[in-house]
Design an enzyme around this catalytic site. Sequence first.
Site, PDB file in Angstrom:
ATOM      1  N   SER A   1       0.856  -1.191   0.000  1.00 38.11           N
ATOM      2  CA  SER A   1       0.000   0.000   0.000  1.00 38.11           C
ATOM      3  C   SER A   1       0.885   1.231   0.000  1.00 38.11           C
ATOM      4  CB  SER A   1      -0.864  -0.003   1.268  1.00 38.11           C
ATOM      5  OG  SER A   1      -1.597   1.205   1.375  1.00 38.11           O
TER       6      SER A   1
ATOM      7  N   TYR B   1      -2.392  -0.356  10.623  1.00 34.41           N
ATOM      8  CA  TYR B   1      -2.457  -0.766   9.213  1.00 34.41           C
ATOM      9  C   TYR B   1      -1.123  -0.469   8.523  1.00 34.41           C
ATOM     10  CZ  TYR B   1      -4.135  -1.098   4.370  1.00 34.41           C
ATOM     11  OH  TYR B   1      -4.309  -1.438   3.042  1.00 34.41           O
TER      12      TYR B   1
END
Length: 246
Positions: A141, A154
Site C-alpha cells: 500500500s 495498518y
Amino acid sequence: MSVKGKVVVITGASSGIGAATAKKLADHGARLFVGARHAQPLQDLVTTVQAAGGTIASQPVDVTQETSVKAFITAAHAHYGRLDVVYNNAGIMPNSPLSEGRVADWEAAFQVNVMGVLYGIAAALPIMKRQGFGQFIATDSNAGHVINPNAAVYAGTKFALRAIMDALRQEEGPHMIRSTMISPGNVTTNLWQSVGNTGLQQAVRQREAAIGLRPEDVANAVLYAIDQPEDVGIDEILLRPTVQQN
Ligand code: NDP
C-alpha cells in the site's frame, strides 16, 4: 513465458482488487485458483470467468489459519501441476486512533495482512524451489511508505510486509523466484467495511468513492509485473489516484 498459461493463485479474490485481478488475468489466458473465506462470491467469480471462456477453480481459505493456507496452496498445485504466481492479496484495514485501544483489531490486522502472507510463502516456497521458478506478489500500500493518523497499525502491517517481500526478493531472486509488491493508494473496494471506528469508516468510504482508483487499475499493474521476462523482477509498483497527495 508470458502470462498466458501461467497458474496464478490469488487470496482475497471474493471482492475488490483480488476479484478484478482474477478476471483480468483470466482474460489474458492465465489459469486461476482463487480463495477467500466467503464461498458464494468466489463461486460467482468462477461462473463469470468461465462464462467468458477463462480457466479458474476456487477453494475457500482463511489466511489467518496456517493449515487452511497450506491446504489451499496444496490444492492449487495438485489441480494444475505447477505454481507460477502466488498473489497474497487478502487484507483488512481496521483503522482507529491508538487511544481507542482496539487490541483485537490490531491483532487481526497483523494476522491477516502479515501472517497471512507469511503462511502463503511458507506453503508455496518449497514448491517453487523444487520447480526452479515462481513469483510471489503481495498487495502492499502507499501506507507501506507514508504514515497517517488513525492508520498506525495498518501502516505497521504494510511496512512489515515490505520488509518481508524485499528480503524474499534478496534471498530467492538468485534462485529465479521473483518477489513483487503492488502498492496502491486509494482504491474503490469494500475495504472500508473493515474499518473499526464508525466515523472513520464513513470517511474512508466517501474518500475511496470520490477519488479511488478502480480495482481494474490495480489489476493492470499485477498483469504488468507478471508479464515481464523471467529475468526481469518488478520489485514494486506504487500507484495512486492522480489527485491523491499521500
Ligand atoms: P476488499 O475488502 O474488497 O477485499 C478484501 C479481500 O480480502 C476479500 O476478498 C476478503 O474476502 C479477503 N479477506 C479478508 N480477510 C480474510 C481472511 N481472513 N482470509 C481470507 N481472505 C480474507 O478490499 P481490497 O480489494 O481493497 O483489498 C485487497 C488488498 O488491497 C488488501 O491487502 C488491502 O490492504 C490492499 N489495499 C487496498 C487499498 C484500497 O484503497 N482499497 C489501498 C492499498 C492496499 P472474505 O471476506 O470473503 O474472506
